[in-house]
Design an enzyme around this catalytic site. Structure first.
Site, PDB file in Angstrom:
ATOM      1  N   LYS A  93      64.454   6.818  55.622  1.00  0.00           N
ATOM      2  CA  LYS A  93      63.107   7.013  54.882  1.00  0.00           C
ATOM      3  C   LYS A  93      62.639   8.157  54.753  1.00  0.00           C
ATOM      4  O   LYS A  93      62.532   9.066  55.652  1.00  0.00           O
ATOM      5  CB  LYS A  93      62.231   6.201  55.971  1.00  0.00           C
ATOM      6  N   GLN A 114      62.130  15.278  58.724  1.00  0.00           N
ATOM      7  CA  GLN A 114      61.648  13.744  58.563  1.00  0.00           C
ATOM      8  C   GLN A 114      62.094  12.914  59.622  1.00  0.00           C
ATOM      9  O   GLN A 114      61.392  12.044  60.007  1.00  0.00           O
ATOM     10  CB  GLN A 114      62.351  13.300  57.235  1.00  0.00           C
ATOM     11  N   LYS A 129      66.046  12.233  52.875  1.00  0.00           N
ATOM     12  CA  LYS A 129      65.239  13.006  51.835  1.00  0.00           C
ATOM     13  C   LYS A 129      66.131  13.187  50.852  1.00  0.00           C
ATOM     14  O   LYS A 129      67.284  13.076  50.778  1.00  0.00           O
ATOM     15  CB  LYS A 129      64.626  14.117  52.420  1.00  0.00           C
ATOM     16  N   GLY A 168      57.869   9.234  47.121  1.00  0.00           N
ATOM     17  CA  GLY A 168      57.549  10.272  46.513  1.00  0.00           C
ATOM     18  C   GLY A 168      57.242  11.445  47.235  1.00  0.00           C
ATOM     19  O   GLY A 168      57.548  11.395  48.604  1.00  0.00           O
ATOM     20  N   ASP A 169      57.374  12.765  46.793  1.00  0.00           N
ATOM     21  CA  ASP A 169      57.124  13.840  47.207  1.00  0.00           C
ATOM     22  C   ASP A 169      56.721  14.900  46.214  1.00  0.00           C
ATOM     23  O   ASP A 169      56.094  14.436  45.113  1.00  0.00           O
ATOM     24  CB  ASP A 169      58.460  14.357  47.800  1.00  0.00           C
ATOM     25  N   THR A 213      48.673  10.380  52.782  1.00  0.00           N
ATOM     26  CA  THR A 213      49.110  11.739  53.442  1.00  0.00           C
ATOM     27  C   THR A 213      47.739  12.709  53.706  1.00  0.00           C
ATOM     28  O   THR A 213      47.677  13.209  54.852  1.00  0.00           O
ATOM     29  CB  THR A 213      50.223  12.318  52.744  1.00  0.00           C
ATOM     30  N   ASN A 244      48.853  15.234  45.110  1.00  0.00           N
ATOM     31  CA  ASN A 244      48.670  14.183  45.778  1.00  0.00           C
ATOM     32  C   ASN A 244      48.035  14.436  47.090  1.00  0.00           C
ATOM     33  O   ASN A 244      47.052  13.746  47.451  1.00  0.00           O
ATOM     34  CB  ASN A 244      49.856  13.129  45.936  1.00  0.00           C
TER      35      ASN A 244
HETATM   36  P1  NDP Z   1      52.638  17.045  44.238  1.00  0.00           P
HETATM   37  O1  NDP Z   1      53.465  17.239  43.417  1.00  0.00           O
HETATM   38  O2  NDP Z   1      51.572  16.069  43.897  1.00  0.00           O
HETATM   39  O3  NDP Z   1      51.399  18.292  44.358  1.00  0.00           O
HETATM   40  C1  NDP Z   1      51.882  19.774  44.756  1.00  0.00           C
HETATM   41  C2  NDP Z   1      51.149  20.582  44.729  1.00  0.00           C
HETATM   42  O4  NDP Z   1      51.431  21.805  45.252  1.00  0.00           O
HETATM   43  C3  NDP Z   1      50.860  21.011  43.146  1.00  0.00           C
HETATM   44  O5  NDP Z   1      49.468  21.299  43.000  1.00  0.00           O
HETATM   45  C4  NDP Z   1      51.606  21.945  42.779  1.00  0.00           C
HETATM   46  O6  NDP Z   1      51.258  22.937  41.835  1.00  0.00           O
HETATM   47  C5  NDP Z   1      51.738  22.814  44.274  1.00  0.00           C
HETATM   48  N1  NDP Z   1      52.901  23.445  44.463  1.00  0.00           N
HETATM   49  C6  NDP Z   1      54.077  22.719  44.482  1.00  0.00           C
HETATM   50  N2  NDP Z   1      55.243  23.762  44.715  1.00  0.00           N
HETATM   51  C7  NDP Z   1      54.548  24.979  44.693  1.00  0.00           C
HETATM   52  C8  NDP Z   1      54.935  26.165  44.827  1.00  0.00           C
HETATM   53  N3  NDP Z   1      56.330  26.603  44.818  1.00  0.00           N
HETATM   54  N4  NDP Z   1      54.140  27.417  44.902  1.00  0.00           N
HETATM   55  C9  NDP Z   1      52.686  26.975  44.628  1.00  0.00           C
HETATM   56  N5  NDP Z   1      52.516  25.663  44.552  1.00  0.00           N
HETATM   57  C10 NDP Z   1      52.766  24.798  44.547  1.00  0.00           C
HETATM   58  O7  NDP Z   1      53.178  16.958  45.609  1.00  0.00           O
HETATM   59  P2  NDP Z   1      52.655  16.402  47.172  1.00  0.00           P
HETATM   60  O8  NDP Z   1      51.127  16.426  47.084  1.00  0.00           O
HETATM   61  O9  NDP Z   1      52.865  14.885  47.152  1.00  0.00           O
HETATM   62  O10 NDP Z   1      53.387  17.170  48.011  1.00  0.00           O
HETATM   63  C11 NDP Z   1      52.745  18.449  48.753  1.00  0.00           C
HETATM   64  C12 NDP Z   1      53.326  18.650  50.133  1.00  0.00           C
HETATM   65  O11 NDP Z   1      53.220  17.568  50.808  1.00  0.00           O
HETATM   66  C13 NDP Z   1      54.889  18.721  50.108  1.00  0.00           C
HETATM   67  O12 NDP Z   1      55.227  19.890  50.899  1.00  0.00           O
HETATM   68  C14 NDP Z   1      55.289  17.550  50.394  1.00  0.00           C
HETATM   69  O13 NDP Z   1      56.695  17.723  51.053  1.00  0.00           O
HETATM   70  C15 NDP Z   1      54.334  17.197  51.612  1.00  0.00           C
HETATM   71  N6  NDP Z   1      54.233  15.836  51.869  1.00  0.00           N
HETATM   72  C16 NDP Z   1      54.145  14.927  50.738  1.00  0.00           C
HETATM   73  C17 NDP Z   1      53.856  13.546  51.142  1.00  0.00           C
HETATM   74  C18 NDP Z   1      53.375  12.454  50.301  1.00  0.00           C
HETATM   75  O14 NDP Z   1      53.020  11.454  50.783  1.00  0.00           O
HETATM   76  N7  NDP Z   1      53.455  12.715  49.061  1.00  0.00           N
HETATM   77  C19 NDP Z   1      54.153  13.123  52.770  1.00  0.00           C
HETATM   78  C20 NDP Z   1      54.252  14.050  53.673  1.00  0.00           C
HETATM   79  C21 NDP Z   1      54.426  15.355  53.118  1.00  0.00           C
HETATM   80  P3  NDP Z   1      51.889  22.778  40.394  1.00  0.00           P
HETATM   81  O15 NDP Z   1      51.436  21.585  39.916  1.00  0.00           O
HETATM   82  O16 NDP Z   1      51.453  23.890  39.626  1.00  0.00           O
HETATM   83  O17 NDP Z   1      53.420  22.751  40.628  1.00  0.00           O
END
Ligand code: NDP
Length: 453
Positions: A93, A114, A129, A168-169, A213, A244
């Site tokens: 997962k 994970q 993953k 998702g991620d 999250t 997200n």
């Molecule tokens: P999203 O794609 O919804 O959002 C990611 C955000 O982070 C965007 O604002 C993006 O900006 C920014 N971002 C991504 N990469 C970079 C980078 N290299 N430098 C600067 N800003 C960056 O992803 P999530 O919100 O789902 O995920 C965010 C984090 O949370 C990740 O680390 C993910 O692994 C972790 N996570 C997510 C879960 C989930 O349920 N979604 C669960 C547990 C952990 P831009 O749009 O400009 O790229």
């Protein structure tokens, strides 16, 4: 050097040699291994059964070509990954990440984390993953759909309700999960809801999964703050990202009386001393799919956009008490952590995976800042995915209130398990040690019980 330490260092040297050039994966392994001396001392059976070696080696690594046709009629090729890391506790997962920087090493670091995160939830889920170096930014819906269909054409051979359940991620939200699920359904001629989580509410999704999250990270932080007699009420908070996790972290902080004064995307940060207007932010990011700079343009004079800057570079006149990194790995440097400490930081919880660099973690720990590692703090997402699987299996759907109450209970349980384990292993208040050890022991015991497989 104790024999446990030298066993750990031997395995770490093997990990470096077998996985060259995968720095983020090395970092994730190092961080877990750093907590394990005390565990091996109490449980020498883990060394005899080579649990460390086994836990670092994924059960299966799948790499595949993803061909698709763009709107101009050109054939595009991306690389797809799924790392099925450990299934001792349940089906694999973990999410799928679509971002141009994704490599096998990225997926392995996330998959390794994970395993322990999922174990910490107490739920029957293994760790995995996946993702691709596909960049959804600037692509039309039709292009994203064709990419997702091609990606699932291969992935469908490897997933299933009892085998592997992606979610998702970064870069994979409701739209992408919809296209992936549609293709899976078409290929298998089965409505197997349990194959993916993060589904839409009208076709098998769970209420609160989208929020889980971010909400969960805030619940975890609330518990950490309570240990110092503090709360979110009146606290000023910085949140990185605007995707997200960030969006729903901001929503919950505001609901608890805090005020989020900064958010960001990969192009820069916004400082809004009056507090982020979440309706405006969501309209721009979720509905219009525009950049965060537009937020500053439309919000009014006090909100400033800082091109190319990180949210951790914001100069605030008022102290910032809480930091919630919710964007990506290694986004907080040692110097930025020192600046946060000087600015009055009390707590930092990782909504993102591994956002705090090792140097920054050291600075925070030395300053006595409450530090919630991602394995514990962001586990609410995967835990709610497991609740989605439960609802799918029982053909049921729960109310928002019930599901949020379950999430809150799970986060309280994770906080409790993490804190108690840290105490038990002689590191009171150290959530890193607590999370690593509690997660590791649950997986290691299951691996021992299942024999050499
Ligand atoms: P999203 O794609 O919804 O959002 C990611 C955000 O982070 C965007 O604002 C993006 O900006 C920014 N971002 C991504 N990469 C970079 C980078 N290299 N430098 C600067 N800003 C960056 O992803 P999530 O919100 O789902 O995920 C965010 C984090 O949370 C990740 O680390 C993910 O692994 C972790 N996570 C997510 C879960 C989930 O349920 N979604 C669960 C547990 C952990 P831009 O749009 O400009 O790229």
């Amino acid at each position: 050097m104790s024999s446990h330490r030298s066993a750990i260092e031997d395995v770490y040297a093997q990990v470096l040699a077998r996985n060259p050039g995968e720095a983020e994966f090395h970092q994730a392994v190092h961080e877990v291994f750093d907590s394990l001396d005390r565990v091996l001392e109490k449980h020498p059976g883990y060394v005899q059964a080579s649990i460390l070696e086994r836990i670092c080696e994924p059960e299966r690594q799948i790499i595949f070509r993803v061909p698709w046709v763009d709107d101009a009629g050109r054939v595009q090729i991306n690389r797809g990954f799924r790392v099925q890391y450990n299934s001792a506790l349940g089906p694999y997962k973990g999410g799928l990440r679509f971002h141009p920087t994704v490599t096998l090493g990225t997926v392995k670091f996330l998959g390794f984390e994970q395993i322990f995160k999922n174990a910490l939830t107490g739920m029957p889920i293994g760790g995995g993953k996946g993702g691709s170096d596909f960049d959804p930014k600037g692509r039309s819906d039709a292009e994203v759909m064709r990419f997702c269909q091609s990606f699932m054409t291969e992935l469908s051979r490897h997933v299933g309700e009892y085998r592997d359940v992606p979610a998702g991620d970064i870069g994979v939200g409701g739209r992408e999960i919809g296209y992936l699920f549609g293709q899976y359904k078409r290929m298998t001629n089965q409505y197997e809801s349990g194959v993916l989580t993060g589904k839409g509410l009208t076709w098998g999704g769970s209420l609160v999964r989208t929020e889980a999250t971010g909400y969960g990270a805030v619940f975890f932080t609330e518990h950490m703050l309570a240990t110092k007699g503090r709360s979110f009420d009146g606290a000023r908070v910085l949140v990185s990202g605007s995707g997200n996790v960030a969006t729903y972290a901001i929503e919950k902080v505001h609901a608890l009386g805090g005020i989020v004064v900064g958010a960001s995307d990969s192009a820069g940060a916004v400082h809004d001393p009056d507090g982020i207007d979440l309706d405006l932010l969501r309209d721009i990011k979720e509905r219009r799919r525009e950049r965060i700079s537009v937020y500053a343009d439309e919000r009014g004079d006090r909100a400033k956009f800082m091109p190319g800057a990180s949210v951790w570079d914001i100069e605030s006149d008022d102290p910032i008490q809480v930091a919630l990194p919710c964007a990506t790995q290694n986004e907080i440097s040692e110097a930025q952590a020192a600046k946060l400490v000087a600015g009055g930081l009390i707590a930092l919880a990782e909504g993102a995976n591994m956002p705090t660099t090792p140097g920054a973690i050291r600075v925070l720990r030395e300053a006595g800042v409450l530090f919630g590692p991602g394995k514990a703090a962001n586990a609410g997402g995967v835990a709610t995915s497991a609740l989605e699987m439960q609802q799918n299996a029982s053909r049921d759907s729960w109310s928002f209130e019930h599901t949020e109450a379950r999430l809150a209970e799970i986060m309280a349980g994770i906080h409790e398990r993490t804190a108690t384990t840290a105490d038990e292993y002689g590191a009171p208040g150290d959530y890193v040690v607590g999370a690593n050890i509690a997660g590791f022991i649950r997986v290691a015991d299951a691996m021992l019980a299942l024999g050499v497989i």
